[in-house]
Design a protein around this motif. Structure first.
Motif, PDB file in Angstrom:
ATOM      1  N   SER A   7       0.845  -1.197   0.000  1.00  0.00           N
ATOM      2  CA  SER A   7       0.000   0.000   0.000  1.00  0.00           C
ATOM      3  C   SER A   7       0.875   1.240   0.000  1.00  0.00           C
ATOM      4  CB  SER A   7      -0.896  -0.001   1.245  1.00  0.00           C
ATOM      5  OG  SER A   7      -1.626   1.200   1.325  1.00  0.00           O
ATOM      6  N   LYS A   8       0.506   2.215  -0.819  1.00  0.00           N
ATOM      7  CA  LYS A   8       1.217   3.492  -0.845  1.00  0.00           C
ATOM      8  C   LYS A   8       0.829   4.374   0.336  1.00  0.00           C
ATOM      9  CE  LYS A   8       1.169   3.645  -5.865  1.00  0.00           C
ATOM     10  NZ  LYS A   8       0.651   4.357  -7.032  1.00  0.00           N
ATOM     11  N   ASP A   9      -0.441   4.286   0.739  1.00  0.00           N
ATOM     12  CA  ASP A   9      -0.959   5.244   1.717  1.00  0.00           C
ATOM     13  C   ASP A   9      -1.394   4.637   3.052  1.00  0.00           C
ATOM     14  OD1 ASP A   9      -3.321   3.929   1.070  1.00  0.00           O
ATOM     15  OD2 ASP A   9      -4.158   5.614  -0.054  1.00  0.00           O
ATOM     16  N   GLN A  15      -0.738  -0.691  -4.461  1.00  0.00           N
ATOM     17  CA  GLN A  15       0.644  -0.671  -4.924  1.00  0.00           C
ATOM     18  C   GLN A  15       1.006  -1.986  -5.606  1.00  0.00           C
ATOM     19  OE1 GLN A  15       3.772   0.073  -1.997  1.00  0.00           O
ATOM     20  NE2 GLN A  15       4.659   1.441  -3.510  1.00  0.00           N
ATOM     21  N   HIS A  19       6.913  -2.592  -6.920  1.00  0.00           N
ATOM     22  CA  HIS A  19       7.251  -1.228  -6.523  1.00  0.00           C
ATOM     23  C   HIS A  19       7.295  -1.046  -5.008  1.00  0.00           C
ATOM     24  CE1 HIS A  19       5.557   0.292 -10.631  1.00  0.00           C
ATOM     25  NE2 HIS A  19       6.578  -0.505 -10.756  1.00  0.00           N
ATOM     26  N   ALA A  20       6.848  -2.051  -4.284  1.00  0.00           N
ATOM     27  CA  ALA A  20       6.765  -1.934  -2.819  1.00  0.00           C
ATOM     28  C   ALA A  20       8.145  -1.907  -2.180  1.00  0.00           C
ATOM     29  CB  ALA A  20       5.954  -3.085  -2.248  1.00  0.00           C
ATOM     30  N   ARG A  43      13.147  -2.867  -3.174  1.00  0.00           N
ATOM     31  CA  ARG A  43      12.195  -2.859  -4.298  1.00  0.00           C
ATOM     32  C   ARG A  43      12.584  -3.923  -5.320  1.00  0.00           C
ATOM     33  NH1 ARG A  43      10.343   2.636  -7.045  1.00  0.00           N
ATOM     34  NH2 ARG A  43       9.243   1.762  -8.807  1.00  0.00           N
TER      35      ARG A  43
END
Length: 109
Positions: A7-9, A15, A19-20, A43
């Motif tokens: 999760s980005k947020d 996500q 990319h995490a 990453r």
């Protein structure tokens, strides 16, 4: 049961696995999902066409998430998905709010 989330947020599953740089770890019991930990990882996605499957990073991510039953992310490539499952982690692609989504996914496990 512990489930890792990309999760980005910190609110939504939003996500891509590759990319995490961290995975949020939730303990899912009955109708509740509680944030219990955060695991920082390197990453996976490097955009390097010569090294599309970086097994050492997948192994490191699996080690970081070793107590988890599954990983949930917005997207994951077929290669990393197959390797994560080979290493013992179920993978799920989902989007939306973390807690209710995890409660529903836990019913499948």
């Amino acid at each position: 049961m512990l489930i890792a989330v990309a999760s980005k947020d910190g609110r939504d599953i939003n996500q891509h696995f590759g990319h995490a740089e961290r995975f949020l770890i939730y303990d899912v019991t009955g109708n509740d999902a509680k944030l219990v930990d955060e695991k920082k990882v390197e990453r996976y996605c490097s955009y390097d066409q010569d090294h599309p499957l970086r097994a050492h990073l997948l192994t490191a991510i699996t080690d970081a998430l070793k107590n988890c039953r599954a990983v949930v992310c917005a997207q994951i490539g077929q290669g990393p998905q197959m390797e994560m499952e080979r290493l013992g982690l179920d993978t799920f692609v989902a989007d939306g709010p973390i807690k209710p989504t995890l409660v529903e996914l836990a019913k499948l496990l």
